[in-house]
Design a protein around this motif. Structure first.
Motif, short mmCIF file in Angstrom:
data_model
loop_
_atom_site.label_atom_id
_atom_site.label_comp_id
_atom_site.label_asym_id
_atom_site.label_seq_id
_atom_site.Cartn_x
_atom_site.Cartn_y
_atom_site.Cartn_z
N GLU A 70 -6.39 -48.52 16.18
CA GLU A 70 -7.18 -47.45 17.02
C GLU A 70 -7.92 -47.72 17.93
O GLU A 70 -7.64 -46.84 19.08
N GLU A 71 -8.33 -48.83 18.10
CA GLU A 71 -9.23 -49.20 19.27
C GLU A 71 -8.13 -49.45 20.46
O GLU A 71 -8.32 -49.02 21.60
N LYS A 72 -7.20 -50.15 20.26
CA LYS A 72 -6.05 -50.25 20.99
C LYS A 72 -5.45 -49.13 21.70
O LYS A 72 -5.07 -48.71 22.85
N ARG A 73 -5.14 -48.31 20.71
CA ARG A 73 -4.59 -46.73 20.94
C ARG A 73 -5.21 -45.92 21.84
O ARG A 73 -5.02 -45.46 22.94
N GLN A 74 -6.74 -46.04 21.63
CA GLN A 74 -7.53 -45.29 22.48
C GLN A 74 -7.75 -45.92 23.84
O GLN A 74 -8.06 -45.29 24.97
N HIS A 75 -7.72 -47.11 24.09
CA HIS A 75 -7.84 -47.95 24.97
C HIS A 75 -6.62 -47.56 26.05
O HIS A 75 -6.84 -47.43 27.12
N LYS A 76 -5.54 -47.58 25.46
CA LYS A 76 -4.08 -47.17 26.20
C LYS A 76 -4.42 -45.72 26.82
O LYS A 76 -3.94 -45.52 27.82
N LEU A 77 -4.83 -44.95 26.08
CA LEU A 77 -5.02 -43.65 26.47
C LEU A 77 -6.05 -43.39 27.59
O LEU A 77 -5.76 -42.62 28.63
N LEU A 78 -7.09 -44.06 27.55
CA LEU A 78 -8.00 -44.38 28.62
C LEU A 78 -7.50 -44.75 30.11
O LEU A 78 -7.66 -44.12 31.12
N LYS A 80 -4.36 -44.65 31.01
CA LYS A 80 -3.35 -43.60 31.36
C LYS A 80 -4.26 -42.40 31.99
O LYS A 80 -3.70 -42.01 33.14
N LEU A 81 -5.24 -42.00 31.57
CA LEU A 81 -6.27 -41.28 32.28
C LEU A 81 -6.70 -41.76 33.45
O LEU A 81 -6.68 -41.00 34.47
N ASP A 82 -7.03 -42.88 33.36
CA ASP A 82 -7.36 -43.37 34.82
C ASP A 82 -6.49 -43.55 35.82
O ASP A 82 -6.60 -43.37 36.83
#
Length: 84
Positions: A70-78, A80-82
């Motif tokens: 989950e930590e990796k998933r959220q990091h990836k999403l962040l 992408k947002l950047d």
């Protein structure tokens, strides 16, 4: 062992209703309790909040794996947002 620091990370990643989400993810991975049923929110919460209940090493390891994923998933999403 899931420490107090781990618990804070879990709450940060999953929110205050972390136990239900972790129970869902454990079920999706095929983890069940001794009766073959899905782990309840209560049992997950009790396990995370009470180190004395953390005797099932494979379950604790599965929860830690879920947290890492989950930590990796959220990091990836962040990331992408950047890039937007």
């Amino acid at each position: 062992m899931i420490t107090k620091e781990h618990k804070e990370k879990i709450k940060k990643l999953f929110g205050n209703h972390y136990a239900g989400r972790i129970a869902e993810l454990l079920e999706a991975k095929g983890y069940t309790n001794a009766k073959g049923n899905r782990y309840s929110r209560y049992s997950i919460s009790a396990l995370i909040n009470n180190p004395e209940r953390q005797k099932n090493i494979s379950l604790v390891a599965a929860i830690i794996d879920i947290v890492i994923a989950e930590e990796k998933r959220q990091h990836k999403l962040l990331k992408k947002l950047d890039n937007l």
